[in-house]
Design an enzyme around this catalytic site. Structure first.
Site, PDB file in Angstrom:
ATOM      1  CD  GLU A  93      -9.021   2.836   0.957  1.00 41.65           C
ATOM      2  OE1 GLU A  93      -8.359   3.830   0.643  1.00 41.65           O
ATOM      3  OE2 GLU A  93      -8.512   1.755   1.293  1.00 41.65           O
ATOM      4  CG  ASP A 153      -2.196   0.706   1.064  1.00 42.44           C
ATOM      5  OD1 ASP A 153      -2.326   1.482   0.102  1.00 42.44           O
ATOM      6  OD2 ASP A 153      -3.110   0.498   1.885  1.00 42.44           O
TER       7      ASP A 153
END
Length: 823
Positions: free
Chosen positions: A408, A353
């Protein structure tokens, strides 16, 4: 200088022809259909301060046909196909003798072009690229404001109303005749920086601008492919051109049979701190196994103490484990070696990420991850990342990317729900170029404005090599229609078809697996009736269909109907539907739970090495061992293995040896064995290996307070006026256990409630082999309580906390020191 408008070269394929012309204003590539020009692209570069295509002469051109076999592992289709493109290379020479080339590839559904400098001496710089699409013939666009992780909302706009500035790829344009153009790039690696589009309304152009102002280049290809997909919306949605022009499989990936597309349980979205709780992860495994899924993603919060345990537990249910990490944790040769460690635990993949860059340096980092993950056979999901640019073909272990404003955002930005308009655009733009980890089906999203069926339909409409479902698995299990679809959903697709829609109204896609079609529809706007044509699905348009739509109470309504030619569905406001279609005599539902299997036998879960670093491990005769990097394992026959740890393993610390059995099941079976170097001397307890822990809030922290729930989120250990640089931060209730093996005489230290949880209390306990040696009631604001515990040759040491009252206390074990048994 060439001034004639006669084409320098022409390519023809199907209905399309591309002409390259040299004109007074520069070099151009024009695409025509039946002699009507609909795409005009200006060409050129500035290299080493020299603007090319100024004073240019053609001195060579060549043509060839490129026929390549595409064997995708995941994506819109996983059927092998043979692709034919026509390629032309035009070589130019500047007045000073500098040579460069434009390479064009023409396919049935698009054009790709790139630049080469085949005879460059030494190195130079790519200072600017002048590739530009003329916008004057295009009326509407679907874009997103550019950022390097591609998470701004996509929107539709009139082309003339686009604000000057930067826009991310892929960009979709429509002309007055109903033709479409999708613009992106492909085949990027660490030689380049990424590009985005810049709209210049004065010149009515969209130009390619690279992330790096200037990039060092060497002889050969100096840009990735600039990709232009054209045709109707069917051609746009179903194209694979970005993958087709990417390099074929890397030599290390000739065998990609280990790459396993599928569905994943994922607890982070529904419970932010759940990644630190092994019992929570085991529950997600249990429900995922009942659903027949393939994967478990453990997001931030996982701790190496118990990762091998959850890998083993999941393997018994046919489920593979993936771990989240941050890109800089894998940056550089030393850090990237963590991948080999995680692989030794039986981990199947990573979600990496926050790359958030398109620089050449960052693409070199991507290169290292691609190469090392291929070597280790680890699947990869890139988050906070760039868009797909063809890696799924070259590196098929890349099963997904984020590069999307997905579910998200409900967690981080609860006041800005994801709109149905944003969702409907994605199948025509972002998801066209590759896998998209939107993390769909967020039924419990706060402030959600889309309908329940809209959310469910994302599971079909949005494609990802691994689909991570956002919500708690118990939410899905409680909804019969939802659990049914998510059980039946295939792990991969044979083919994809656009049935109806537009980027402004709805997207209705059908994806085939074997003899079943899965249909999903996302819509924006008011409730209405949809008539979905089925003629593109074959079967004479006659099917038996299971259809899930919105019920009036906000839930789901399901029905089984016979359909011919069209599927008639009423949809709700910002709604959608999901369906499974089969031939009349075929079975609609076929899913089964994953079969449970027994784990490999081991003689003991913990063994100790001798002074030379040697240990003997007894396991199933059919088993093999995975050992950490720099460890070695040698079979002695009949299930006996000799294992050696490296010399720098500290006393009281261990490595995990994974016992592996391949019994023909979907995944290998694992059992962990910890091999310890026996404890000697004295040591800070926080430096030793925990064999097990449970904690109310996140992991037990080393040398910091418990913090908020994630690993490493604590502060300096502080109890009243006392601070410590070493120790353990624990919540209540909680415990942590350490292997002593009879080598320790006593433990000393202090314990108290950390200042970060005022007005709380707890009970602190020291145990040895289950015997209580010390107990104290501790309160926030009071000084720490000193302790000394006589261990008397105990095998296992446990530090334990019990809660007092409703609010958990954060307990600090300050500077606990372990001492060797005296003889």
């Amino acid at each position: 200088m060439v001034t004639a408008v006669t084409p320098l070269i022409s390519l023809n394929r199907g209905l399309h022809r591309v002409d390259v012309t040299a004109e007074e204003s520069g070099l151009y590539a024009a695409v025509r259909t039946q002699s009507q020009e609909f795409l005009r692209v200006r060409l050129g570069l500035t290299v080493g301060g020299r603007r090319l295509a100024n004073g240019t002469e053609v001195f060579r051109s060549s043509e060839r046909q490129v026929a390549e076999r595409i064997e995708p592992v995941s994506g819109k289709t996983t059927l092998p196909t043979l692709r034919n493109h026509d390629e032309a290379t035009i070589s130019f020479v500047e007045r000073d003798g500098f040579e460069w080339s434009v390479v064009l590839r023409l396919a049935e559904d698009g054009l790709a072009l790139r630049y080469d400098i085949p005879d460059l001496w030494g190195v130079s710089t790519l200072d600017a690229e002048h590739t530009a699409v003329q916008l004057s013939t295009w009326e509407r666009a679907w874009m997103l404001d550019y950022q390097t992780w591609y998470e701004t909302p996509r929107f539709g706009s009139a082309v003339k109303e686009l604000a000057p500035g930067s826009y991310g790829f892929p960009a979709l344009l429509e002309n007055a005749a109903g033709g479409y153009l999708l613009i992106s790039e492909a085949a990027i690696d660490g030689r380049y920086s990424g590009a985005h589009g810049v709209v210049d309304q004065g010149r009515q152009e969209l130009t390619f601008e690279t992330a790096d102002v200037s990039t060092e280049i060497a002889r050969g290809t100096v840009t990735p492919w600039r990709v232009f997909v054209f045709g109707d919306l069917t051609a746009i949605v179903e194209t694979n051109l970005v993958d087709e022009v990417a390099p074929g499989r890397h030599a290390s990936m000739t065998d990609a049979s280990w790459v396993r597309p599928g569905r994943a349980a994922w607890s982070w979205w529904s419970d932010f701190y759940s990644g630190a709780q092994i019992e929570h992860q085991k529950h997600f495994v249990d429900v995922a196994a009942e659903m027949g899924w393939e994967h478990l993603l453990i997001d931030c919060g996982w701790e190496e103490t118990w990762v091998p345990e959850i890998v083993a537990y999941a393997s018994s249910a046919g489920i593979q484990v993936h771990l989240w990490c941050v890109w800089h944790d894998l940056d550089g040769p030393e850090k990237i070696s963590k991948l080999a460690l995680w692989k030794s635990w039986g981990v199947a993949g990573i979600k990496v990420d926050f790359m958030e860059s398109e620089s050449k340096d960052r693409y070199r980092w991507y290169d290292s991850i691609l190469q090392e993950s291929a070597r280790l056979r680890l699947m990869v999901n890139f988050h906070g990342s760039v868009i797909p640019r063809g890696w799924a073909r070259t590196w098929p272990q890349v099963v997904s990317y984020e590069a999307i404003r997905g579910s998200e955002y409900y967690v981080f930005y609860q006041d800005t729900p994801l709109t149905s308009s944003h969702n409907v655009i994605q199948p025509f733009t972002r998801n066209v170029v590759g896998a998209m980890d939107y993390t769909p089906v967020a039924l419990k999203a706060p402030g959600r404005t889309t309908s329940a069926a809209h959310e469910l339909a994302m599971a079909v409409v949005f494609e990802s090599g691994i689909t991570h479902f956002a919500d708690d698995v118990d939410v899905y299990a409680a909804e019969p229609a939802v659990s049914r679809l998510l059980q039946e959903l295939p792990s991969k697709w044979d083919e994809t078809r656009l049935l109806a829609g537009s980027p402004d109204t709805e997207a209705v896609l059908a994806r085939r697996s074997g003899d079943r079609w899965f249909v999903g529809a996302l819509a924006t706007g008011p409730s209405r009736h949809l008539s979905v044509p089925l003629d593109r699905l074959g079967n004479d348009g006659t099917f038996r269909a299971w259809v899930v739509t919105d019920a009036g109470d906000g839930g789901f309504e399901e029905s089984v109907v016979s359909v011919e030619k069209t599927l008639e569905v009423d949809i709700a406001n910002d709604g959608g539907f999901a369906a499974i279609l089969v031939a009349e005599a075929a079975e609609l539902f076929r899913a089964e739970p994953n079969q449970r299997r027994g784990l490999p036998w081991t003689a003991a879960p913990i063994v100790e090495a001798d002074e030379s670093g040697r240990a003997e491990v007894h396991v199933d005769e059919v088993a093999t061992l995975r050992v950490p990097p720099r460890w070695s394992a040698k079979s002695l026959g009949q299930g006996r293995w000799e294992v050696h740890h490296p010399d720098d393993l500290r006393p009281g610390c261990a490595g995990v040896v994974m016992v592996e059995v391949n019994d023909g099941g979907a995944v290998p079976l694992f059992s962990p064995v910890r091999v310890f170097r026996p404890f000697t001397g004295e040591a800070q307890l926080s430096n030793l290996t925990m064999i097990e822990f449970r904690n109310e809030s996140g992991p037990v922290e080393r040398d910091m307070s418990n913090g908020g729930g994630n690993p490493g989120d604590g502060q300096r250990l502080r109890v009243g006026d006392v601070q410590a640089g070493t120790g353990l931060g624990m919540s209540s209730p909680g415990h942590a256990s350490f292997h002593l093996g009879g080598h320790a005489s006593h433990l000393s230290g202090e314990v108290g409630v950390d200042n970060e949880t005022p007005n709380t209390s707890a009970v602190a306990i020291v145990e040895a082999d289950g015997r209580e040696l010390f107990r104290a009631e501790i309160r926030a604001g009071e000084p720490p309580v000193p302790f000394t515990a006589d261990l008397d040759g105990a095998k296992v040491l446990t530090l334990r906390t019990l809660a007092i009252g409703e609010d958990p206390a954060h307990v600090d074990w300050l500077s606990p020191v372990l001492y060797e048994t005296r003889t």
